[in-house]
Design a protein around this motif. Structure first.
Motif, PDB file in Angstrom:
ATOM      1  N   PRO A 138       0.800  -1.218  -0.012  1.00  0.00           N
ATOM      2  CA  PRO A 138       0.096  -0.075  -0.110  1.00  0.00           C
ATOM      3  C   PRO A 138       0.769   1.325   0.129  1.00  0.00           C
ATOM      4  O   PRO A 138       0.130   2.190  -0.430  1.00  0.00           O
ATOM      5  N   LEU A 139       2.074   1.220   0.552  1.00  0.00           N
ATOM      6  CA  LEU A 139       3.191   2.292   0.661  1.00  0.00           C
ATOM      7  C   LEU A 139       3.645   2.436  -0.741  1.00  0.00           C
ATOM      8  O   LEU A 139       4.540   3.700  -0.996  1.00  0.00           O
ATOM      9  N   LEU A 140       3.434   1.451  -1.566  1.00  0.00           N
ATOM     10  CA  LEU A 140       4.375   1.600  -2.877  1.00  0.00           C
ATOM     11  C   LEU A 140       3.463   1.770  -4.211  1.00  0.00           C
ATOM     12  O   LEU A 140       4.007   2.019  -5.264  1.00  0.00           O
ATOM     13  N   ARG A 141       2.182   1.497  -3.916  1.00  0.00           N
ATOM     14  CA  ARG A 141       1.186   1.410  -5.120  1.00  0.00           C
ATOM     15  C   ARG A 141       0.259   2.494  -5.006  1.00  0.00           C
ATOM     16  O   ARG A 141      -0.776   2.326  -5.842  1.00  0.00           O
ATOM     17  N   TRP A 142       0.319   3.612  -4.420  1.00  0.00           N
ATOM     18  CA  TRP A 142      -0.489   4.788  -4.388  1.00  0.00           C
ATOM     19  C   TRP A 142      -0.426   5.756  -5.578  1.00  0.00           C
ATOM     20  O   TRP A 142      -1.210   6.443  -5.758  1.00  0.00           O
ATOM     21  N   GLY A 143       0.519   5.495  -6.560  1.00  0.00           N
ATOM     22  CA  GLY A 143       0.523   6.276  -7.761  1.00  0.00           C
ATOM     23  C   GLY A 143       1.564   5.470  -8.510  1.00  0.00           C
ATOM     24  O   GLY A 143       2.196   4.567  -8.554  1.00  0.00           O
ATOM     25  N   ASP A 144       1.881   6.169  -9.401  1.00  0.00           N
ATOM     26  CA  ASP A 144       2.906   5.827 -10.635  1.00  0.00           C
ATOM     27  C   ASP A 144       4.273   5.601  -9.860  1.00  0.00           C
ATOM     28  O   ASP A 144       4.667   6.225  -9.040  1.00  0.00           O
ATOM     29  N   PRO A 145       4.920   4.415 -10.373  1.00  0.00           N
ATOM     30  CA  PRO A 145       6.174   4.082  -9.735  1.00  0.00           C
ATOM     31  C   PRO A 145       7.311   5.283  -9.635  1.00  0.00           C
ATOM     32  O   PRO A 145       7.949   5.315  -8.649  1.00  0.00           O
TER      33      PRO A 145
END
Length: 227
Positions: A58-65
């Motif tokens: 969840p902390l890594l996939r909240w936006g464009d990588p």
């Protein structure tokens, strides 16, 4: 003056821990960028990073990588700023002479350049589309990285040879070169400066614990200005 040094000492100590913890979140964000997935080819990196990427998804996939990567990368500027400022405090307190005076300057130059590169690399990027300043930041990062590695090692060895105390912070500086290569095999490049962060963080913690007492007193004994 002493209160300011105590404040800078606390800043260096706290930000060393921020670099240790948040720096790994930034590393995970880097590995999540498709172009950097090859970093996981290292068995040492994959051993911890792959399960961590699942755990902290969840902390890594909240936006464009790429956006996630440059956002978490912003933590490095205050981290580098903290140990750089306190390095200048230690330099001023020691009043170095002779070879030690020369040994300080590559290290300090690397710290300043590293601070500038972390700012240009990440604080000029606010979208997943990198602008030209990201490439400028890399041009600063490479010489900063080399100066921090070799300059810190030289400085640490010099201070140990001159009987600087306490030993642990200066031992960390002396071991910066070998420790950095080991760290880079496990995580990302930013964490290569962790020995330096904790070297000045430990000195900063000691200064803060003495409420700003001079670093040359009260158990932090070193032969200031010895030749």
């Amino acid at each position: 003056m002493l209160e300011r040094e105590a404040l800078l000492g606390r800043f260096a100590w706290v930000m060393a821990w921020v670099g240790l913890v948040a720096g790994q979140l930034h590393a995970l964000a880097r590995f999540s960028v498709p172009e950097n997935a090859e970093d996981l080819d290292s068995a040492l990196t994959a051993f911890w990073a792959e399960p961590a990427m699942d755990l902290f998804a969840p902390l890594l996939r909240w936006g464009d990588p790429d956006l996630v990567y440059v956002t978490y990368g912003k933590i490095w500027f205050p981290v580098f700023l903290a140990f750089t400022l306190f390095a200048f405090v230690v330099h001023r307190q020691r009043r170095p002479q002779g070879f030690e005076r020369l040994a300080w300057w590559p290290a300090l130059a690397g710290y300043v350049l590293g601070t500038a590169s972390t700012f240009v690399d990440y604080w000029t990027q606010w979208t997943g589309e990198y602008n030209v300043l990201f490439d400028v930041g890399w041009l600063l990062t490479l010489p900063a990285f080399l100066l921090i590695l070799f300059g810190s090692t030289l400085l640490g060895l010099t201070l140990l040879a001159r009987g600087a105390r306490p030993v642990l912070p200066f031992l960390l500086l002396a071991l910066e070169l070998p420790l950095a290569f080991l760290i880079v095999m496990i995580t990302s490049m930013g964490s290569a400066a962790l020995p330096v962060m904790f070297a000045f963080g430990l000195l900063g913690r000691r200064a803060a614990a003495r409420d700003g007492q001079k670093l040359t007193a009260g158990g932090v004994s070193w032969p200031a200005g010895a030749s």
